[in-house]
Design a protein around this motif. Sequence first.
Motif, mmCIF file in Angstrom:
data_model
loop_
_atom_site.group_PDB
_atom_site.id
_atom_site.type_symbol
_atom_site.label_atom_id
_atom_site.label_comp_id
_atom_site.label_asym_id
_atom_site.label_seq_id
_atom_site.Cartn_x
_atom_site.Cartn_y
_atom_site.Cartn_z
ATOM 1 N N TYR A 92 -8.321 1.076 11.268
ATOM 2 C CA TYR A 92 -7.929 2.338 11.886
ATOM 3 C C TYR A 92 -9.132 3.261 12.044
ATOM 4 N N SER A 119 -9.647 7.560 11.994
ATOM 5 C CA SER A 119 -8.938 8.788 11.641
ATOM 6 C C SER A 119 -9.917 9.937 11.660
ATOM 7 N N ALA A 169 -5.328 7.733 8.389
ATOM 8 C CA ALA A 169 -5.677 7.071 7.125
ATOM 9 C C ALA A 169 -4.476 7.063 6.183
ATOM 10 N N ARG A 198 -2.518 3.689 4.777
ATOM 11 C CA ARG A 198 -2.273 3.434 3.344
ATOM 12 C C ARG A 198 -0.783 3.252 3.052
ATOM 13 N N ASP A 230 -11.477 1.356 7.440
ATOM 14 C CA ASP A 230 -11.714 2.576 8.193
ATOM 15 C C ASP A 230 -12.893 2.313 9.124
#
Length: 170
Positions: A7, A9, A15, A19, A35
């Motif tokens: 992802y 963010s 984020a 999760r 990330d």
Amino acid sequence: MKILIAYTSKNGTTAKCARMLAEKLEVSHEVRVSDMNKEDTVSPEGFDVVVLGSSVRMGAVSKKLKKYIKANVDMLNAKLCAVFLCCGFPDEFEEYVSTQIPKALIPSLGIHCFGGELKPREVRGFDRIIVRMIRNSITGHDFEDGNYTGMLPEIIPEHINILADRIMGR
């Protein structure tokens, strides 16, 4: 089953959603959360499922996400794949999908809207001004006073559960 959740963010909402999805899947699967802003982009090779996530800012998804899709589209289309977007305006979701997700990508597990958040205290600079203006226009009040009259964007946990169930059902 090995699952990659990659992802981008800007302010943390994507984020948080990544999760939340990982927590649902880690019960019975090996999950790697990546990330794209903080580490080298992880190749989809070696994963059974790839989930890609991005925030929508000013009507656009992350350039890093688009670049990742373009570089890996054939491999992504050959795997179980999903995309999720975090946006403060879910009513615009279909437009974001039609204009922002590369047409060459055909995610077998769909494209999902996980909602969004407007948290002025967690953003800086010009972004904070924009978020404050949007939030005030929705609520009709200064965000500092806490007396909101409108519906503020929220993360939609039910949509995260739907994607997790689709992945686990495969």
